[in-house]
Design a protein around this motif. Structure first.
Motif, short mmCIF file in Angstrom:
data_model
loop_
_atom_site.label_atom_id
_atom_site.label_comp_id
_atom_site.label_asym_id
_atom_site.label_seq_id
_atom_site.Cartn_x
_atom_site.Cartn_y
_atom_site.Cartn_z
N LEU A 1 19.67 -6.48 14.53
CA LEU A 1 18.27 -6.07 14.67
C LEU A 1 17.64 -6.70 15.89
O LEU A 1 16.90 -6.04 16.64
N PHE A 2 17.96 -7.99 16.15
CA PHE A 2 17.38 -8.67 17.30
C PHE A 2 17.84 -8.00 18.60
O PHE A 2 17.03 -7.74 19.52
N SER A 3 19.15 -7.74 18.71
CA SER A 3 19.68 -7.14 19.94
C SER A 3 19.11 -5.74 20.15
O SER A 3 18.80 -5.34 21.27
N ARG A 4 18.94 -4.99 19.06
CA ARG A 4 18.37 -3.64 19.17
C ARG A 4 16.91 -3.71 19.63
O ARG A 4 16.49 -2.90 20.47
N ALA A 5 16.15 -4.66 19.11
CA ALA A 5 14.76 -4.80 19.52
C ALA A 5 14.64 -5.18 20.98
O ALA A 5 13.76 -4.69 21.70
N ILE A 6 15.53 -6.09 21.45
CA ILE A 6 15.50 -6.48 22.86
C ILE A 6 15.89 -5.30 23.74
O ILE A 6 15.28 -5.04 24.78
N ARG A 7 16.91 -4.56 23.35
CA ARG A 7 17.36 -3.40 24.12
C ARG A 7 16.25 -2.35 24.25
O ARG A 7 16.10 -1.70 25.28
N GLU A 8 15.44 -2.20 23.17
CA GLU A 8 14.36 -1.21 23.21
C GLU A 8 13.04 -1.81 23.66
O GLU A 8 12.00 -1.16 23.60
N GLU A 9 13.10 -3.11 24.09
CA GLU A 9 11.94 -3.81 24.61
C GLU A 9 10.77 -3.82 23.63
O GLU A 9 9.60 -3.70 24.01
#
Length: 1096
Positions: A1003-1011
């Motif tokens: 979830l963290f990596s997805r949130a960073i990827r989608e800014e």
């Protein structure tokens, strides 16, 4: 229903010592300077006949001229008219009244509190008394017409004033004194003479009457510019004369003035004396019946209060033992017709309220003739209401009005009064007042007023009530408060449904005040805007002053089904208004306006106004075009009717139902004839022997089979229609059938009681189309569609039959057949309309505004809404009809607040099942979750519900759901990252989340990827709270390959994410709190910080 609006106006007889010295009349009430009244008492077993002291014999004065009535003086503020008095040409005073110039102590006593208030039957005048004076007021304009000040000799002989009686025709006023006397005065009115009439010498440039966008004074003739609503008749010239004194030796417990006689309840012995205003044919003027000889009364009681209702010809007596009786006067004709009847019997009655405990003792009673109810006020402040079904004692309990505060807060009940139309009950208490709808819905009250502000502003109308009376057709209410000389006049707004029961008035919220009309216009606006409380949602239109001048009060208001037009009708004539253009149309001259009166209501058909009128003793349906001028010559069509019209109501697309006093229902169809619209009669139904009293019918509609509506012959509608009548508070269903001879008959069934209003959604077809543009609601005929629903408001709750056809089928079985269950919706405000396309019930709620920067308090009302979708969906799910629930929900899934409605449904069902723990086969929760899973908002709804429930409820909820891990995965797949964050909290609460779990990393990596940096901050705070050292957060960030090459870059990113600084000693504040309160609280706190805001 009624709501107070604005702030009241204040009137008083005197405002200063100067105004108290205005010229006035001192009344000696038959006392001469040399002799007092004969006070000799009579003694007998029965109370003695009252001694009547007439005015002094004036035969010795025959040689003198008639007494002169001096001209009216120009009054100080407020206006005080002098009273007729006897001054003869020789200057000597021979009568019982004396005209004295105001000087010294001979003025009106200033500041004396008002102790009683009475209003005439027609409401055109009212009177108040203090301990030594009586003041008669004209209602419109609100000015003093006469003041009587009793002389010292009169007060010494008869005692001070304690109560006021007013004969209903307002010709005779009776003052009850402390020494057991009744002093009567007669009022004479000159119908031609007017006083205080303004005059303008030059007014050649002022237009007398014109159409206008507003109701300002510019429409009036010059001499009417200063006059307001109902003041066109001016100030009448009146005079008051002392008539006689009546001495009641047995003592006066209470008294009431009726049309033919004065009824007095005496103390010792307890009896009832009837004193005729004029002697009968035998010369007898009084009659008496002892209480001990009334077999239907207890032997040792006295009568504390008597009230009388003329329409029902019924009196109520409240006795000293706390009981209440329904009483009728036995007429001489009834006694003659019954040979064995005792001629000494004057009354017959029945006890209908018998207290079971001390708090149930009756103190007040009042009759509501419109709904056949009797309200009894009790010691504890509650009001118990009974239904008067007949005159032989069948008066069962109906319902109870309860105060929103404790009896200690409210104080004792002091006043009780129904509005003239019976829809509102006003109750005054020692410490405030309250109003209810006819069947018990609390409307407004003053008990939430701020005592300090009320005291500082000296607003006694919020503090306590001595007496209150309705005036102006219930547009206003007069209030008298303890220890005050002021009279408060409070304006009331009401629903248009109270004056004209028509489907458009039920489906569109329209409020009517004393001088304006307010139309709710949120039907065409976006969903969230239409349910807001913004003032712009109301369209306010002031009724033209030139119409209100002579036709106030407004008795009937009706809106068109599309909301474009509004029509109003007062005493005579009518006026109509276009909401779009803001323009009123009134009659060109007063003669046309006064030629008829609306009697039976109005309705709109497209741009045509249909009015049921009475003109020159003929009864007609008149059609007026909105496009044409309002003139007698421009009436589109006139349909003569054989009898007065009770009501008219539109039905379907082009039908009109007309119900008359001869118990006939006429069916008209609008059709073009020679290029113009005409109502064509196509059928009629006689209800003789079925509806006993046509005048008691408040509402009417009919239900046609679908096939008949689409393909049937309109002339045959009467043979297929099931008719709904609203009679008093009963909703009656009449269904057609054929008897053995093949003739049409109707089977009657009462399907609901205590009904304030009902609405059949079949009559809302034109309003439903409003939502068609936004595709919120489909009007296709489906089993689950609410288009066939029937809504009933029973005072405390709104009930719904989702399909009226089920009601018809159940009622056709017979009077013992069980009706289908209803959806019950408790509502904390008064509902005014059902917005079917938006899924809400709309109403208003009054609000008392008190501010320290203004010197007065005022009432305003705000819009209230209730989403009805959760209750109806639950009704279908409880019935195990998941298909109907799904189809109904699909009709509303485009609403902006649809997800919120499903969340409310889930929340209520979850709370109930956590407490009750039903068996799995009886549980409703799995059915609700199955319904929710059919919609895309399913995952969000579950998360939002967990945010608003205790952690202990989560186990019950997820017992019927897939594992939180699966819901988390599904949220990620859908791209709902914040929803997935909510499930991350649930996993942590259920201890299914490791220190550096895969779910957190993904979830963290997805949130960073989608800014989505806001979500990153929330996740960072959540992970930091799990470990006081911060190692968990750093481990997660390492796993998502956040490579920080420089220390400065690392600091920048950590600051951007809001990560707390690493601590080697001590612990963070959040960790310390969690260690004290436990892990469950920690999870709930984390959850609320990470999840999204809930919808409305």
């Amino acid at each position: 229903m009624y709501w107070p609006i604005g702030t009241p106006r204040i009137y008083a007889t005197t405002t200063s010592q100067a105004s108290a010295r205005t010229n006035l009349v001192i009344s000696h009430d038959g006392i001469t300077a040399s002799a007092a009244a004969d006070n000799e008492s009579l003694s007998s077993i029965e109370p003695p006949a009252p001694i009547i002291h007439e005015e002094q014999d004036r035969t010795i004065l025959d040689t003198h001229a008639l007494p002169i009535t001096p001209g009216l003086k120009t009054p100080a503020t407020p206006a005080v008219n002098s009273v007729e008095h006897d001054v003869y040409h020789d200057g000597s005073r021979q009568g019982s009244q004396q005209y004295l110039p105001g000087f010294g102590g001979n003025g009106i006593p200033a500041g004396d509190p008002i102790i009683a208030l009475k209003v005439s039957r027609t409401g055109h005048l009212f009177a108040v008394i203090t301990t030594t004076t009586m003041t008669i007021w004209q209602t419109k304009p609100t000015v003093i017409q006469a003041v009587v000040v009793r002389s010292e000799a009169s007060i010494k002989s008869y005692g001070t004033n304690v109560a006021l009686l007013l004969r209903p025709d307002s010709i005779i006023f009776v003052v009850q004194t402390s020494l057991g006397y009744l002093i009567t005065y007669s009022l004479a009115t000159d119908t031609e003479s007017r006083v205080y009439k303004p005059h303008f010498s030059d007014h050649s440039n002022i237009q007398r009457r014109r159409q206008s966008h507003f109701g300002g004074p510019g429409n009036n003739t010059p001499d009417q510019i200063l006059l307001g609503p109902g003041e066109g008749a001016g100030v009448r010239d009146t005079s008051v004369r002392f008539r006689r004194v009546i001495k009641v030796d047995a003592g006066i417990e209470c008294a009431i003035a009726l049309d033919d006689e004065l009824v007095v309840a005496t103390k010792k012995p307890a009896a009832v004396q009837c004193i005729r205003w004029t002697p009968d044919s035998t010369g007898n003027q009084t009659s008496t019946e002892l209480v001990s000889r009334m077999g239907w009364l207890e032997k040792k009681v006295s009568i504390r209060e008597i009230t009388h209702d003329r329409p029902m010809n019924l009196s109520t007596w409240v006795t000293s033992d706390g009981k209440a009786y329904a009483v009728q006067r036995i007429s001489g004709r009834q006694a003659k017709d019954n040979a064995g009847f005792d001629p000494k019997k004057l009354f017959k009655g029945y006890c209908f309220h018998s207290p079971l405990k001390d708090n149930d003792h009756a103190t007040r009673a009042v009759v509501n003739a419109r709904f056949s109810l009797i309200a009894v006020g009790c010691i504890d402040g509650s009001i118990r209401v009974y239904s008067a079904r007949d005159y032989v004692g069948n008066i069962p309990p109906s319902h109870i009005h309860r105060l929103p505060v404790s009896p200690e807060t409210s104080g004792r009940l002091t006043s009780l009064s129904y509005s003239p139309d019976g829809y509102c009950l006003f109750a005054g208490y020692e410490n405030g007042w309250a109003t209810w709808s006819v069947f018990g819905k609390t409307a407004s009250h003053s008990f939430n007023a701020n005592p300090s502000i009320t005291s500082a502003n000296r607003e006694g109308w919020l503090d306590g009530i001595t007496e209150a009376c309705w005036v102006g057709g219930a547009c206003e209410i007069l209030i008298v408060v303890p220890q005050s000389e002021a009279i408060w006049l409070l304006e009331m707004a009401r629903s248009a449904m109270t004056g004209c029961y028509s489907p458009p008035n039920l489906f569109r919220t329209v409020l009517q005040s004393s001088s304006s009309v307010m139309v709710y216009r949120g039907y065409d606006l976006p969903d969230l805007t239409s349910i807001s409380a913004e003032p712009f949602l109301w369209h306010n239109a002031r009724i033209p002053s030139n119409y209100l001048l002579n036709q106030w009060p407004i008795k009937c208001t009706v809106v068109s089904s599309d909301g474009r037009y509004v029509a109003v009708a007062g005493k005579r004539g009518l006026a109509h208004y276009s909401v779009n253009s803001g323009r009123w149309k009134t009659f060109a001259n007063e003669a046309m306006e006064n030629e008829f009166q609306v009697r039976g209501g109005m309705c709109w058909y497209q741009h045509i106004l249909v009015a049921a009128v009475e003109a020159n003793r003929s009864y007609e349906l008149r059609l007026y075009s909105r496009e044409a001028a309002l003139e007698s010559s421009k009436v589109m069509f006139t349909q003569q009717m054989p009898a007065p019209i009770v009501l008219i109501t539109p039905s379907g697309e082009d039908s009109l139902l007309v119900y008359t006093y001869d118990n006939l229902l006429y069916h008209f169809v609008f059709a073009p004839v020679s290029g113009a619209i005409r109502p064509i009669q196509v059928g009629q139904i006689a209800f003789h022997g079925i509806v006993r009293s046509p005048a008691r019918v408040r509402g009417l509609s009919w239900i046609l089979p679908e096939s008949q509506m689409i393909d049937g012959d309109p002339s045959q509608d009467v043979a297929f229609a099931s008719v709904l009548f609203l009679v008093d508070g009963k909703l009656v269903l009449l269904q057609p059938s054929l008897n053995q001879e093949g003739q049409l008959k109707y089977d009657m069934r009462v399907i609901s009681h205590n009904v304030e209003f009902y609405a059949s959604m079949r009559d809302q077809s034109s309003v439903n189309m409003l939502s068609g543009s936004s595709t919120h609601f489909s009007v296709e005929t489906e089993e689950s569609s609410l288009r066939n629903s029937l809504w009933v408001f029973e005072g405390h709750e709104l009930k719904v039959w989702p399909d009226v056809q089920e009601v018809l089928r159940a009622a056709s079985v017979g009077p013992t057949g069980e009706l289908p269950p209803t959806v019950s919706m408790p509502i904390d405000f008064y509902p005014l309309s059902i917005l079917l396309g938006k899924g809400i019930v709309l109403g208003v709620e009054p609000e008392l505004v008190q501010r320290r920067d203004v010197s007065f308090s005022f009432f305003r009302f705000s819009i209230r809404t209730h989403l009805f979708l959760p209750e109806i969906l639950r009704f279908h799910l409880v019935a195990n009809n998941a298909t109907a629930a799904l189809k109904l929900a699909q009709q509303y899934e485009n609403l902006e607040y649809f997800a919120h409605g499903l969340e409310v449904l889930l929340h209520h069902v979850l709370d109930e099942e956590v407490d009750l723990a039903p068996k799995p086969e009886a549980a409703i929760l799995p059915r609700v979750l199955s319904l929710l899973s059919s919609f895309k908002q399913y995952l969000d709804i579950v998360v939002q519900c967990t945010r608003k429930t205790e952690v202990r409820s989560w186990r019950t909820l997820f017992a019927y759901l897939p594992p939180p891990q699966e819901l988390f995965e599904e949220s990620l797949q859908r791209g709902s990252l914040k929803t997935a964050g909510g499930y991350l909290l649930i996993l942590h609460t259920f201890e299914e989340l490791g220190a550096a779990s895969e779910q957190s990393v993904r979830l963290f990596s997805r949130a960073i990827r989608e800014e989505d940096w806001e979500l990153c901050k929330e996740l960072a705070r959540f992970l930091a709270a799990m470990d006081e050292s911060g190692e968990t957060l750093r481990e997660v960030m390492g796993l998502v390959n956040l490579r920080v090459k420089q220390e400065s870059d690392d600091t920048d990113i950590m600051t951007r994410l809001g990560v707390p600084a690493r601590k080697t000693n001590g612990s963070s504040r959040l960790t310390r709190q969690n260690s004290e309160v436990g892990s469950d609280v920690q999870s709930t706190s984390d959850m609320s910080s990470i999840s999204t805001a809930s919808p409305i």
